[in-house]
Design a protein around this motif. Structure first.
Motif, PDB file in Angstrom:
ATOM      1  N   GLY A  72       4.209  -2.330   5.022  1.00 47.72           N
ATOM      2  CA  GLY A  72       3.048  -2.244   4.140  1.00 47.72           C
ATOM      3  C   GLY A  72       2.896  -0.963   3.368  1.00 47.72           C
ATOM      4  N   GLY A  73       3.821  -0.032   3.506  1.00 47.76           N
ATOM      5  CA  GLY A  73       3.664   1.256   2.860  1.00 47.76           C
ATOM      6  C   GLY A  73       4.324   1.355   1.499  1.00 47.76           C
ATOM      7  N   HIS A  74       4.355   2.557   0.954  1.00 45.23           N
ATOM      8  CA  HIS A  74       4.922   2.833  -0.359  1.00 45.23           C
ATOM      9  C   HIS A  74       6.427   2.586  -0.375  1.00 45.23           C
ATOM     10  CE1 HIS A  74       5.303   4.677  -4.280  1.00 45.23           C
ATOM     11  NE2 HIS A  74       6.087   5.650  -3.818  1.00 45.23           N
ATOM     12  N   GLY A  75       7.083   2.863   0.741  1.00 45.61           N
ATOM     13  CA  GLY A  75       8.492   2.512   0.881  1.00 45.61           C
ATOM     14  C   GLY A  75       9.477   3.575   0.470  1.00 45.61           C
ATOM     15  N   LYS A  76       9.024   4.728  -0.010  1.00 38.95           N
ATOM     16  CA  LYS A  76       9.944   5.792  -0.414  1.00 38.95           C
ATOM     17  C   LYS A  76       9.173   7.104  -0.548  1.00 38.95           C
ATOM     18  CE  LYS A  76       9.404   4.731  -5.350  1.00 38.95           C
ATOM     19  NZ  LYS A  76      10.097   4.442  -6.624  1.00 38.95           N
ATOM     20  N   ASP A  77       9.919   8.187  -0.830  1.00 38.25           N
ATOM     21  CA  ASP A  77       9.355   9.523  -1.077  1.00 38.25           C
ATOM     22  C   ASP A  77       8.685  10.114   0.163  1.00 38.25           C
ATOM     23  OD1 ASP A  77      10.145   9.247  -3.756  1.00 38.25           O
ATOM     24  OD2 ASP A  77       8.241   8.285  -4.277  1.00 38.25           O
ATOM     25  N   TYR A  78       9.144   9.736   1.360  1.00 32.19           N
ATOM     26  CA  TYR A  78       8.532  10.257   2.582  1.00 32.19           C
ATOM     27  C   TYR A  78       9.107  11.632   2.912  1.00 32.19           C
ATOM     28  CZ  TYR A  78       6.858   5.472   3.173  1.00 32.19           C
ATOM     29  OH  TYR A  78       6.245   4.266   2.998  1.00 32.19           O
ATOM     30  N   GLU A  79       8.228  12.542   3.304  1.00 32.79           N
ATOM     31  CA  GLU A  79       8.629  13.917   3.566  1.00 32.79           C
ATOM     32  C   GLU A  79       8.530  14.316   5.037  1.00 32.79           C
ATOM     33  OE1 GLU A  79       9.982  16.092   1.616  1.00 32.79           O
ATOM     34  OE2 GLU A  79       9.861  14.960  -0.257  1.00 32.79           O
ATOM     35  N   ASP A  80       7.551  13.793   5.752  1.00 33.08           N
ATOM     36  CA  ASP A  80       7.380  14.216   7.141  1.00 33.08           C
ATOM     37  C   ASP A  80       6.537  13.175   7.870  1.00 33.08           C
ATOM     38  OD1 ASP A  80       7.688  15.737   9.401  1.00 33.08           O
ATOM     39  OD2 ASP A  80       6.731  17.540   8.602  1.00 33.08           O
ATOM     40  N   ILE A  81       6.496  13.293   9.194  1.00 32.11           N
ATOM     41  CA  ILE A  81       5.747  12.363  10.027  1.00 32.11           C
ATOM     42  C   ILE A  81       5.064  13.134  11.145  1.00 32.11           C
ATOM     43  CG2 ILE A  81       7.823  11.858  11.383  1.00 32.11           C
ATOM     44  CD1 ILE A  81       6.671   9.048  11.869  1.00 32.11           C
ATOM     45  N   ALA A  82       3.846  12.722  11.497  1.00 27.38           N
ATOM     46  CA  ALA A  82       3.091  13.331  12.590  1.00 27.38           C
ATOM     47  C   ALA A  82       2.471  12.216  13.415  1.00 27.38           C
ATOM     48  CB  ALA A  82       2.012  14.272  12.044  1.00 27.38           C
ATOM     49  N   TYR A  83       1.971  12.564  14.593  1.00 29.22           N
ATOM     50  CA  TYR A  83       1.404  11.555  15.487  1.00 29.22           C
ATOM     51  C   TYR A  83       0.157  12.110  16.164  1.00 29.22           C
ATOM     52  CZ  TYR A  83       1.059   8.110  19.287  1.00 29.22           C
ATOM     53  OH  TYR A  83       0.623   7.125  20.156  1.00 29.22           O
ATOM     54  N   ASP A  84      -0.888  11.265  16.218  1.00 33.57           N
ATOM     55  CA  ASP A  84      -2.123  11.596  16.921  1.00 33.57           C
ATOM     56  C   ASP A  84      -2.122  10.820  18.232  1.00 33.57           C
ATOM     57  OD1 ASP A  84      -4.687  11.896  17.901  1.00 33.57           O
ATOM     58  OD2 ASP A  84      -5.649  11.734  15.950  1.00 33.57           O
ATOM     59  N   ARG A  85      -1.906  11.509  19.351  1.00 31.50           N
ATOM     60  CA  ARG A  85      -1.793  10.844  20.635  1.00 31.50           C
ATOM     61  C   ARG A  85      -3.121  10.259  21.093  1.00 31.50           C
ATOM     62  NH1 ARG A  85       2.236  10.755  24.126  1.00 31.50           N
ATOM     63  NH2 ARG A  85       3.352  12.365  22.986  1.00 31.50           N
ATOM     64  N   VAL A  86      -4.230  10.819  20.635  1.00 40.47           N
ATOM     65  CA  VAL A  86      -5.540  10.289  21.023  1.00 40.47           C
ATOM     66  C   VAL A  86      -5.824   8.982  20.295  1.00 40.47           C
ATOM     67  CG1 VAL A  86      -8.021  10.731  21.018  1.00 40.47           C
ATOM     68  CG2 VAL A  86      -6.420  12.570  21.578  1.00 40.47           C
ATOM     69  N   ALA A  87      -5.690   9.001  18.962  1.00 44.60           N
ATOM     70  CA  ALA A  87      -5.942   7.793  18.175  1.00 44.60           C
ATOM     71  C   ALA A  87      -4.767   6.828  18.192  1.00 44.60           C
ATOM     72  CB  ALA A  87      -6.247   8.182  16.721  1.00 44.60           C
ATOM     73  N   ARG A  88      -3.611   7.293  18.685  1.00 44.85           N
ATOM     74  CA  ARG A  88      -2.383   6.479  18.731  1.00 44.85           C
ATOM     75  C   ARG A  88      -2.002   6.005  17.327  1.00 44.85           C
ATOM     76  NH1 ARG A  88      -2.592   3.131  24.462  1.00 44.85           N
ATOM     77  NH2 ARG A  88      -3.399   4.838  25.704  1.00 44.85           N
ATOM     78  N   ARG A  89      -1.940   6.955  16.429  1.00 42.09           N
ATOM     79  CA  ARG A  89      -1.598   6.671  15.039  1.00 42.09           C
ATOM     80  C   ARG A  89      -0.488   7.607  14.565  1.00 42.09           C
ATOM     81  NH1 ARG A  89      -3.776   2.482  15.737  1.00 42.09           N
ATOM     82  NH2 ARG A  89      -5.534   1.604  14.597  1.00 42.09           N
ATOM     83  N   PHE A  90       0.427   7.037  13.773  1.00 40.48           N
ATOM     84  CA  PHE A  90       1.428   7.831  13.072  1.00 40.48           C
ATOM     85  C   PHE A  90       0.900   8.136  11.673  1.00 40.48           C
ATOM     86  CE2 PHE A  90       4.007   5.575  16.196  1.00 40.48           C
ATOM     87  CZ  PHE A  90       4.887   6.555  16.633  1.00 40.48           C
ATOM     88  N   TYR A  91       1.196   9.329  11.180  1.00 33.58           N
ATOM     89  CA  TYR A  91       0.838   9.715   9.822  1.00 33.58           C
ATOM     90  C   TYR A  91       2.114  10.111   9.081  1.00 33.58           C
ATOM     91  CZ  TYR A  91      -3.803   9.974  11.884  1.00 33.58           C
ATOM     92  OH  TYR A  91      -4.969   9.672  12.544  1.00 33.58           O
ATOM     93  N   VAL A  92       2.366   9.448   7.955  1.00 34.98           N
ATOM     94  CA  VAL A  92       3.591   9.680   7.189  1.00 34.98           C
ATOM     95  C   VAL A  92       3.201  10.298   5.848  1.00 34.98           C
ATOM     96  CG1 VAL A  92       5.618   8.625   6.170  1.00 34.98           C
ATOM     97  CG2 VAL A  92       4.734   7.758   8.343  1.00 34.98           C
ATOM     98  N   LEU A  93       3.854  11.400   5.506  1.00 32.61           N
ATOM     99  CA  LEU A  93       3.513  12.182   4.317  1.00 32.61           C
ATOM    100  C   LEU A  93       4.362  11.786   3.128  1.00 32.61           C
ATOM    101  CD1 LEU A  93       2.053  14.690   3.021  1.00 32.61           C
ATOM    102  CD2 LEU A  93       4.007  16.043   3.845  1.00 32.61           C
ATOM    103  N   ILE A  94       3.706  11.544   2.003  1.00 31.34           N
ATOM    104  CA  ILE A  94       4.361  11.406   0.695  1.00 31.34           C
ATOM    105  C   ILE A  94       4.036  12.678  -0.078  1.00 31.34           C
ATOM    106  CG2 ILE A  94       4.467  10.096  -1.442  1.00 31.34           C
ATOM    107  CD1 ILE A  94       3.622   7.624   0.153  1.00 31.34           C
ATOM    108  N   GLU A  95       5.066  13.344  -0.576  1.00 28.81           N
ATOM    109  CA  GLU A  95       4.901  14.690  -1.143  1.00 28.81           C
ATOM    110  C   GLU A  95       3.849  14.747  -2.237  1.00 28.81           C
ATOM    111  OE1 GLU A  95       7.591  18.277  -3.139  1.00 28.81           O
ATOM    112  OE2 GLU A  95       8.474  16.307  -2.755  1.00 28.81           O
ATOM    113  N   ALA A  96       3.895  13.832  -3.195  1.00 27.02           N
ATOM    114  CA  ALA A  96       2.955  13.866  -4.323  1.00 27.02           C
ATOM    115  C   ALA A  96       2.944  12.505  -5.006  1.00 27.02           C
ATOM    116  CB  ALA A  96       3.340  14.960  -5.324  1.00 27.02           C
TER     117      ALA A  96
END
Length: 626
Positions: free
Chosen positions: A49-73
């Motif tokens: 369901g995402g943008h599908g490209k231009d990903y720069e980094d990934i983080a995770y919130d262990r409390v909310a159990r969510r991944f966050y994926v960064l698109i530069e701009a």
């Protein structure tokens, strides 16, 4: 990149997939039909369901159990901003929102992302690629490293501050960052180096200027790691880095030897981490070493609380997903359960189902209904809750036999008998004792039912002939009785804690219905928020209101005791709060109700969901800080 629970997650700027690396990889159930490739111990998993490209980094919130994926701009009107896509643990996109920080150019934006939880909120830290967050020659002028701090807003991640890296850090660019406890690591591609620093206690400020470590060079002192793009802590003195593809036209051939690779580096000279040291924040994409136990999932009551159409359940689905809440649903029939499960939020933890309160497991027909639910919904729900009945207090052996007949089938959902009819707690615990050797059946502690019952019993012992249920906040007798009323209320928490320890000692999963209340509240006296206070027309302890049975402090004690006594994997927790009246504008959910003319009930539902989410934050904060 990100290292979580022994797995290394890597994003790409030209693919809609995550790459995962680890010897535990093949044990992960997530990599089933959506695994695009498996090659030994490596796999690609699609980001749905995402943008599908231009990903720069990934983080995770262990409390909310969510991944966050960064698109530069990305373009937003006339300006550019970085975007963060939020994914659940099945890698399905939940939301996509910009980081509210305008960028000078689309290719000089935010390069690194990490997640920290502080003051009960999720914070995203975004690393600017250029010095002073600028592009061109100004961005390549060393001494201006910047990390922007963001919190979740209604339709974007709102910037709330900036971390200034030391001026002595002479990197020409910045390509990745990672935080673990109070340690921060930042890497540079152009400088081919790693900087390690430390946060000052209770602050976003840095404790000192940190230390710079160069990545290995060749015999001539020239760079080999020319394209370091991401970094993640894996131990107090060890990091993992990932390198991008070398630029064949502009970079020398030696850079190709280490491109598109993962490297593990031990950092020399770092002191051992101080066990139990208090830090300013927890990096939620790393395990909290200071916590003595894992954080169990918390469910919330998921139902349509007001009249309206399916848009109300879609609103609940949205709010639960945003909060990271699992669900407990009410259902009287299998068809009703089928219907509401279609709206339940996607979550790693399956829903629990509260069955019709009239079901009696001592009745053959009632037991058959429970067995039918358990058979029909294998793999779709985690548990089934049924109420106890007043007569059960005198028929404990029969109750145990009826529940044992429903157990012994580990593939089925658990069946929990809830404390609801007010039997003596010792008798309720006897039922648990009789079930300790059979799988699939256990008990449910309802904090409101136990607390109100105990308070009334305690008050009756001091005031023979005067029932606590006959008093109200407006009763003229209350000022003279208030000390005894509150002493009775104070008896609730110790009783819940003791019952929790007793049932936890049987080595079984224990379900908890957690909610607050007060015996002076007319009508239904419980199922309120833990932030509730009871208004009174006089001053008591400096306020014209009374604290509830538990409050946030009591909730925290219950949760800690539940996990310590049962274990994080056997403490099943639901916030069963449904008494919350108010209105809250729909904000980002307004489009769900475009066909409604009167939004009153939609805003009432939204308010109730906000109360659930608020109590969920209390619960998670209590579990994480325990």
């Amino acid at each position: 990149m990100l290292v979580k629970d022994g797995l290394c997650y890597v994003v790409f700027d030209n693919l809609r997939y995550l790459a995962l690396f680890d010897e535990q990889l093949l044990d992960k159930q997530l990599l089933d039909e959506r695994t695009a490739m498996q090659d030994g111990q490596h796999a690609l998993v699609e980001l749905i369901g995402g943008h599908g490209k231009d990903y720069e980094d990934i983080a995770y919130d262990r409390v909310a159990r969510r991944f966050y994926v960064l698109i530069e701009a990305q373009p937003y009107g006339a300006q550019f901003m970085a975007t963060v896509e939020e994914y659940d643990e099945q890698f399905r996109m939940v939301s996509s929102m910009p980081l509210d920080f305008p960028l000078v150019r689309p290719n000089k934006g935010l390069e690194g992302l990490t997640c920290i939880r502080r003051d009960g909120k999720t914070h995203l830290l975004g690393l600017c690629e250029g010095n002073r967050c600028k592009a061109g020659s100004a961005g390549r002028t060393p001494g201006g490293g910047r990390i922007q701090i963001f919190v979740n807003g209604a339709d974007r991640w709102t910037r709330v501050g900036t971390i200034r890296l030391p001026e002595t850090l002479r990197f020409r660019d910045y390509s990745g960052l990672s935080v673990a406890e109070d340690r921060i690591a930042v890497v540079s591609q152009e400088s081919s180096a790693l900087w390690v620093g430390q946060f000052a206690a209770e602050s976003w400020k840095l404790a000192d200027e940190g230390t710079i470590y160069r990545f290995p060079r060749d015999e001539a002192g020239k760079k080999l790691y020319c394209n370091v793009e991401g970094v993640s802590w894996v131990a107090h003195d060890r990091v993992v880095i990932v390198s991008d593809r070398a630029k064949t036209r502009t970079q020398p051939k030696r850079c190709r030897a280490k491109d598109e690779s993962i490297g593990i580096f031990t950092i020399p000279g770092l002191p051992e981490a101080t066990i139990g040291a208090r830090t300013h924040a927890a990096a939620t994409d790393q395990r909290r070493n200071a916590s003595p136990f894992a954080v169990p999932a918390v469910r919330g009551l998921f139902q349509q609380r007001v009249s309206g159409d399916d848009a109300l359940l879609r609103l609940a689905q949205l709010r639960f997903a945003q909060a990271g809440l699992a669900a407990e649903v009410y259902a009287g029939t299998p068809d009703e359960l089928d219907w509401i499960l279609a709206f339940a939020p996607a979550h790693p933890e399956l829903p629990v189902v509260h069955l019709d309160r009239r079901i009696d497991v001592l009745d053959e027909r009632g037991a058959a209904v429970v067995a039918d639910f358990a058979t029909r919904f294998v793999g779709r729900v985690a548990g089934l809750v049924v109420h106890d009945k007043p007569a059960m207090a005198d028929r404990v052996p029969d109750v145990v036999a009826a529940l044992r007949a429903l157990g012994g089938r580990p593939e089925r959902p658990q069946v929990f008998l809830e404390y609801a009819a007010g039997m003596e707690l010792e008798r309720f615990a006897e039922i648990g004792e009789g079930l300790r050797d059979v799988e699939g059946v256990s008990l449910c502690i309802d904090s409101g039912h136990v607390g109100i019952k105990l308070a009334r019993v305690r008050f009756a012992k001091r005031h023979d002939g005067l029932a606590l249920r006959t008093l109200s906040p407006a009763d003229p007798r209350l000022p003279a009785l208030i000390e005894d009323v509150q002493a009775a209320v104070d008896s609730a928490l110790p009783a819940v804690l003791e019952l929790t320890r007793t049932l936890g000692g049987f080595g079984k999963t224990v379900h908890f219905h957690l909610h607050d209340g007060h015996p002076l509240i007319p009508g239904l006296s419980d199922h309120f928020s833990f932030l509730t206070r009871v208004p009174i027309p006089f001053v008591h302890d400096g306020r014209c209101s009374l604290p509830p049975l538990y409050g946030p402090t009591g909730l925290a004690q219950i949760l800690r005791t539940a996990v310590e006594s049962c274990g994080a994997d056997r403490a099943s927790i639901t916030l069963e709060i449904h008494q919350a009246e108010g209105r809250l504008p729909l904000g980002d959910a307004a489009e769900l109700f475009g066909h409604w003319r009167d939004l009153t009930n939609a805003e009432r539902m939204n308010y109730w969901l906000s109360v659930i989410a608020q109590n969920h934050e209390l619960a998670i904060d209590a579990l994480v800080s325990a």
